[in-house]
Scaffold this motif. Structure first.
Motif, PDB file in Angstrom:
ATOM      1  N   ASP A  39       0.822  -1.205   0.000  1.00 15.18           N
ATOM      2  CA  ASP A  39       0.000   0.000   0.000  1.00 15.18           C
ATOM      3  C   ASP A  39       0.866   1.270   0.000  1.00 15.18           C
ATOM      4  O   ASP A  39       0.369   2.342   0.251  1.00 15.18           O
ATOM      5  N   ILE A  40       2.142   1.129  -0.262  1.00 16.67           N
ATOM      6  CA  ILE A  40       3.063   2.268  -0.293  1.00 16.67           C
ATOM      7  C   ILE A  40       3.166   2.706  -1.751  1.00 16.67           C
ATOM      8  O   ILE A  40       3.639   1.939  -2.597  1.00 16.67           O
ATOM      9  N   PRO A  41       2.711   3.924  -2.075  1.00 14.63           N
ATOM     10  CA  PRO A  41       2.653   4.342  -3.484  1.00 14.63           C
ATOM     11  C   PRO A  41       3.961   4.150  -4.253  1.00 14.63           C
ATOM     12  O   PRO A  41       3.934   3.667  -5.393  1.00 14.63           O
ATOM     13  N   ILE A  42       5.087   4.480  -3.676  1.00 19.84           N
ATOM     14  CA  ILE A  42       6.379   4.342  -4.360  1.00 19.84           C
ATOM     15  C   ILE A  42       6.647   2.889  -4.748  1.00 19.84           C
ATOM     16  O   ILE A  42       7.345   2.617  -5.722  1.00 19.84           O
ATOM     17  N   CYS A  43       6.088   1.954  -4.005  1.00 14.83           N
ATOM     18  CA  CYS A  43       6.392   0.534  -4.199  1.00 14.83           C
ATOM     19  C   CYS A  43       5.302  -0.254  -4.921  1.00 14.83           C
ATOM     20  O   CYS A  43       5.452  -1.458  -5.123  1.00 14.83           O
ATOM     21  N   LYS A  44       4.241   0.379  -5.312  1.00  9.88           N
ATOM     22  CA  LYS A  44       3.133  -0.351  -5.940  1.00  9.88           C
ATOM     23  C   LYS A  44       3.467  -0.930  -7.302  1.00  9.88           C
ATOM     24  O   LYS A  44       2.798  -1.840  -7.753  1.00  9.88           O
ATOM     25  N   ARG A  45       4.507  -0.443  -7.954  1.00 17.34           N
ATOM     26  CA  ARG A  45       4.845  -0.942  -9.293  1.00 17.34           C
ATOM     27  C   ARG A  45       6.027  -1.908  -9.265  1.00 17.34           C
ATOM     28  O   ARG A  45       6.659  -2.149 -10.283  1.00 17.34           O
ATOM     29  N   MET A  46       6.302  -2.474  -8.115  1.00 17.58           N
ATOM     30  CA  MET A  46       7.379  -3.449  -7.994  1.00 17.58           C
ATOM     31  C   MET A  46       6.968  -4.754  -8.687  1.00 17.58           C
ATOM     32  O   MET A  46       5.792  -4.987  -8.905  1.00 17.58           O
ATOM     33  N   PRO A  47       7.929  -5.614  -8.994  1.00 19.95           N
ATOM     34  CA  PRO A  47       7.587  -6.890  -9.635  1.00 19.95           C
ATOM     35  C   PRO A  47       6.986  -7.900  -8.650  1.00 19.95           C
ATOM     36  O   PRO A  47       6.834  -9.070  -8.977  1.00 19.95           O
ATOM     37  N   TYR A  48       6.655  -7.455  -7.452  1.00 24.66           N
ATOM     38  CA  TYR A  48       5.939  -8.268  -6.469  1.00 24.66           C
ATOM     39  C   TYR A  48       4.874  -7.370  -5.851  1.00 24.66           C
ATOM     40  O   TYR A  48       4.973  -6.144  -5.919  1.00 24.66           O
ATOM     41  N   ASN A  49       3.839  -7.955  -5.267  1.00 22.47           N
ATOM     42  CA  ASN A  49       2.739  -7.126  -4.775  1.00 22.47           C
ATOM     43  C   ASN A  49       2.345  -7.388  -3.323  1.00 22.47           C
ATOM     44  O   ASN A  49       1.387  -6.800  -2.837  1.00 22.47           O
ATOM     45  N   MET A  50       3.084  -8.257  -2.641  1.00 23.39           N
ATOM     46  CA  MET A  50       2.767  -8.555  -1.247  1.00 23.39           C
ATOM     47  C   MET A  50       3.988  -8.275  -0.372  1.00 23.39           C
ATOM     48  O   MET A  50       5.129  -8.516  -0.776  1.00 23.39           O
ATOM     49  N   THR A  51       3.722  -7.785   0.847  1.00 19.19           N
ATOM     50  CA  THR A  51       4.782  -7.484   1.796  1.00 19.19           C
ATOM     51  C   THR A  51       4.363  -7.966   3.177  1.00 19.19           C
ATOM     52  O   THR A  51       3.272  -8.504   3.355  1.00 19.19           O
ATOM     53  N   ARG A  52       5.253  -7.779   4.143  1.00 18.75           N
ATOM     54  CA  ARG A  52       4.933  -8.096   5.538  1.00 18.75           C
ATOM     55  C   ARG A  52       5.601  -7.062   6.420  1.00 18.75           C
ATOM     56  O   ARG A  52       6.626  -6.504   6.085  1.00 18.75           O
ATOM     57  N   MET A  53       4.974  -6.815   7.553  1.00 24.22           N
ATOM     58  CA  MET A  53       5.512  -5.903   8.551  1.00 24.22           C
ATOM     59  C   MET A  53       5.688  -6.682   9.845  1.00 24.22           C
ATOM     60  O   MET A  53       4.947  -7.607  10.099  1.00 24.22           O
ATOM     61  N   PRO A  54       6.652  -6.356  10.662  1.00 26.23           N
ATOM     62  CA  PRO A  54       7.586  -5.245  10.500  1.00 26.23           C
ATOM     63  C   PRO A  54       8.566  -5.508   9.361  1.00 26.23           C
ATOM     64  O   PRO A  54       8.884  -6.642   9.048  1.00 26.23           O
ATOM     65  N   ASN A  55       9.034  -4.404   8.764  1.00 26.67           N
ATOM     66  CA  ASN A  55       9.960  -4.519   7.646  1.00 26.67           C
ATOM     67  C   ASN A  55      11.399  -4.625   8.144  1.00 26.67           C
ATOM     68  O   ASN A  55      11.651  -4.764   9.346  1.00 26.67           O
ATOM     69  N   LEU A  56      12.340  -4.537   7.236  1.00 24.53           N
ATOM     70  CA  LEU A  56      13.754  -4.695   7.589  1.00 24.53           C
ATOM     71  C   LEU A  56      14.307  -3.518   8.388  1.00 24.53           C
ATOM     72  O   LEU A  56      15.379  -3.619   8.982  1.00 24.53           O
ATOM     73  N   LEU A  57      13.566  -2.415   8.406  1.00 23.15           N
ATOM     74  CA  LEU A  57      13.986  -1.235   9.166  1.00 23.15           C
ATOM     75  C   LEU A  57      13.137  -1.061  10.421  1.00 23.15           C
ATOM     76  O   LEU A  57      13.133  -0.008  11.035  1.00 23.15           O
TER      77      LEU A  57
END
Length: 167
Positions: A39-57
């Protein structure tokens, strides 16, 4: 469906996870065990569409990650590196792989190094250093750990007769 193709191959990673589950799986159940649409606009066009939180930061939500990654928008707009956006998204909205690895998968060190090599001079012009929390030496090398690079993500395609070896 998209998938990660690594140096070891999926079956070898699966086998490794059976031998050393403490290295590949987080056994505690928490909200980070669930994939969620990016759901992060900058990342919506990545070659993948699913993420998980907490992230690496260590951002606990995509909303927190979105606020943090926005500081890089002007650098992304400069097109100083062809992998900068992928690298940042892999850090802030890491790829989520169901039933493969429960920890966020980091970008490969080489991806970080390419992004830094292309963009660090622009950062330095503004009397700012490359952020310590994006230190490339902390990331795994492609041949020595689980990591992701843009070249490693492929889309599954329809299998044709030639692909199956049939005549």
């Amino acid at each position: 469906m998209k998938r990660i193709m690594g140096n070891f191959g999926m079956w070898k990673m699966w086998l490794l996870s059976l031998v050393t589950p403490s290295l590949c799986f987080k056994l505690s159940g928490h909200s980070g065990d669930v994939c969620e649409p990016i759901d992060i606009p900058i990342c919506k066009r990545m070659p993948y569409n699913m993420t998980r939180m907490p992230n690496l930061l260590h951002h606990s939500s995509q909303e927190n990650a979105k606020l943090a990654i926005e500081q890089f928008q002007q650098l992304i707009d400069q097109n100083c590196s062809d992998v900068l956006q992928f690298f940042l998204c892999a850090m802030y909205a890491p790829i989520c792989t169901v039933n493969f690895q429960h920890e966020p998968i980091p970008p490969c060190r080489s991806v970080c190094e390419r992004a830094r090599a292309g963009c660090e001079h622009i950062v330095n012009i503004h009397n700012v250093s490359w952020p310590e929390y994006l230190d490339c030496s902390r990331l795994p090398r492609y041949d020595r750990g689980v990591c992701v690079s843009p070249e490693a993500i492929v889309s599954s395609t329809k299998i044709t007769r030639n692909d199956t070896g049939s005549k």
